[in-house]
Scaffold this motif. Structure first.
Motif, PDB file in Angstrom:
ATOM      1  N   THR A  43       0.829  -1.208   0.000  1.00  0.00           N
ATOM      2  CA  THR A  43       0.000   0.000   0.000  1.00  0.00           C
ATOM      3  C   THR A  43       0.862   1.256   0.000  1.00  0.00           C
ATOM      4  O   THR A  43       0.554   2.237  -0.685  1.00  0.00           O
ATOM      5  CB  THR A  43      -0.959  -0.002   1.209  1.00  0.00           C
ATOM      6  OG1 THR A  43      -1.745  -1.195   1.168  1.00  0.00           O
ATOM      7  CG2 THR A  43      -1.855   1.219   1.212  1.00  0.00           C
ATOM      8  N   ASP A  75      -4.361   4.255   8.922  1.00  0.00           N
ATOM      9  CA  ASP A  75      -5.555   3.817   8.183  1.00  0.00           C
ATOM     10  C   ASP A  75      -5.861   2.352   8.454  1.00  0.00           C
ATOM     11  O   ASP A  75      -7.016   1.969   8.635  1.00  0.00           O
ATOM     12  CB  ASP A  75      -5.373   4.034   6.676  1.00  0.00           C
ATOM     13  CG  ASP A  75      -5.344   5.504   6.296  1.00  0.00           C
ATOM     14  OD1 ASP A  75      -5.689   6.354   7.144  1.00  0.00           O
ATOM     15  OD2 ASP A  75      -4.953   5.804   5.155  1.00  0.00           O
ATOM     16  N   SER A  76      -4.824   1.532   8.508  1.00  0.00           N
ATOM     17  CA  SER A  76      -5.009   0.108   8.770  1.00  0.00           C
ATOM     18  C   SER A  76      -5.564  -0.127  10.178  1.00  0.00           C
ATOM     19  O   SER A  76      -6.450  -0.958  10.373  1.00  0.00           O
ATOM     20  CB  SER A  76      -3.681  -0.633   8.600  1.00  0.00           C
ATOM     21  OG  SER A  76      -3.826  -1.986   8.917  1.00  0.00           O
ATOM     22  N   LYS A  78      -7.353   1.919  11.915  1.00  0.00           N
ATOM     23  CA  LYS A  78      -8.755   2.344  11.934  1.00  0.00           C
ATOM     24  C   LYS A  78      -9.655   1.276  11.331  1.00  0.00           C
ATOM     25  O   LYS A  78     -10.739   1.024  11.828  1.00  0.00           O
ATOM     26  CB  LYS A  78      -8.923   3.653  11.157  1.00  0.00           C
ATOM     27  CG  LYS A  78      -8.412   4.866  11.891  1.00  0.00           C
ATOM     28  CD  LYS A  78      -8.574   6.110  11.041  1.00  0.00           C
ATOM     29  CE  LYS A  78      -7.958   7.318  11.705  1.00  0.00           C
ATOM     30  NZ  LYS A  78      -8.013   8.506  10.835  1.00  0.00           N
ATOM     31  N   GLN A  79      -9.192   0.657  10.245  1.00  0.00           N
ATOM     32  CA  GLN A  79      -9.985  -0.377   9.586  1.00  0.00           C
ATOM     33  C   GLN A  79     -10.097  -1.625  10.450  1.00  0.00           C
ATOM     34  O   GLN A  79     -11.156  -2.224  10.544  1.00  0.00           O
ATOM     35  CB  GLN A  79      -9.362  -0.774   8.249  1.00  0.00           C
ATOM     36  CG  GLN A  79      -9.585   0.217   7.155  1.00  0.00           C
ATOM     37  CD  GLN A  79      -8.909  -0.212   5.858  1.00  0.00           C
ATOM     38  OE1 GLN A  79      -8.012  -1.052   5.857  1.00  0.00           O
ATOM     39  NE2 GLN A  79      -9.336   0.377   4.757  1.00  0.00           N
ATOM     40  N   ASN A  80      -9.017  -2.023  11.060  1.00  0.00           N
ATOM     41  CA  ASN A  80      -8.993  -3.297  11.778  1.00  0.00           C
ATOM     42  C   ASN A  80      -9.351  -3.188  13.249  1.00  0.00           C
ATOM     43  O   ASN A  80      -9.667  -4.189  13.879  1.00  0.00           O
ATOM     44  CB  ASN A  80      -7.626  -3.951  11.634  1.00  0.00           C
ATOM     45  CG  ASN A  80      -7.319  -4.285  10.202  1.00  0.00           C
ATOM     46  OD1 ASN A  80      -8.193  -4.639   9.432  1.00  0.00           O
ATOM     47  ND2 ASN A  80      -6.062  -4.151   9.834  1.00  0.00           N
ATOM     48  N   LYS A  81      -9.213  -1.986  13.790  1.00  0.00           N
ATOM     49  CA  LYS A  81      -9.504  -1.758  15.209  1.00  0.00           C
ATOM     50  C   LYS A  81      -8.769  -2.755  16.100  1.00  0.00           C
ATOM     51  O   LYS A  81      -9.313  -3.269  17.070  1.00  0.00           O
ATOM     52  CB  LYS A  81     -11.010  -1.844  15.486  1.00  0.00           C
ATOM     53  CG  LYS A  81     -11.851  -0.901  14.690  1.00  0.00           C
ATOM     54  CD  LYS A  81     -12.039   0.363  15.427  1.00  0.00           C
ATOM     55  CE  LYS A  81     -13.037   1.214  14.644  1.00  0.00           C
ATOM     56  NZ  LYS A  81     -12.966   2.554  14.924  1.00  0.00           N
TER      57      LYS A  81
END
Length: 176
Positions: A43, A75-76, A78-81
């Motif tokens: 990414t 960002d990762s 936030k997505q995966n928590k």
């Protein structure tokens, strides 16, 4: 990177070869997930291409690269928590190396496990500056540019992070 910015996209392969391991190390130390770290490296390089127009060449390429990597990491997260940190002890045990005696090896593994547990219990900010300074071997000046602060502030953060790590480590060792 300036050549990539000007349209010579074939140079991206050279950048990947030079920096993908360094990026993986940083992302792995911060996330503790090998597969996710590999994805994040991809990414970061995708974003290098996508945002190549933002690279000015005024500062170091590594500084810009770490800015992108930090954003990918955020960002990762936030997505995966994901909040629990599980570190692969074997990776660090290999760094320390083993003695000929099994007891020494076991003791070192235990010490590494305690250290990694302590590192995982640090705040994300403290863990980040320690990973950048101790594992990625970035200078305080480079870290300051990446985090958009002063070198003096980074020295203070690293000092505080080391003190917190030491305190957590010693408490963990005492509890055993």
């Amino acid at each position: 990177m300036l050549k990539v910015k000007s349209g010579d996209l074939s140079r991206m392969g050279l950048l990947f070869e030079r920096y993908h391991r360094e990026l993986f190390g940083f992302l792995y130390h911060m996330s503790s997930h090998a597969d996710a770290s590999e994805d994040m490296v991809q990414t970061v390089f995708y974003r290098m291409l996508k945002y190549r127009h933002t690279f000015t060449g005024d500062g170091e390429f590594r500084t810009w690269m770490y800015h992108l990597a930090r954003n990918v990491l955020i960002d990762s997260a936030k997505q995966n928590k994901r909040s629990a940190q599980q570190y692969d002890v074997q990776v660090y045990a290999e760094r320390i190396g083993g003695g000929p005696l099994a007891d020494e090896s076991l003791q070192k593994e235990q010490e590494v496990a305690l250290l990694q547990e302590a590192l995982g219990r640090l705040s994300a900010d403290h863990r980040e500056v320690l990973v950048m300074s101790r594992y990625q071997e970035l200078t305080y000046n480079e870290i300051a540019r990446i985090l958009d602060t002063t070198e003096g502030a980074i020295k203070v953060r690293v000092h505080r992070a080391m003190n917190e790590l030491k305190k957590i480590y010693l408490n963990s060792e005492y509890e055993r």
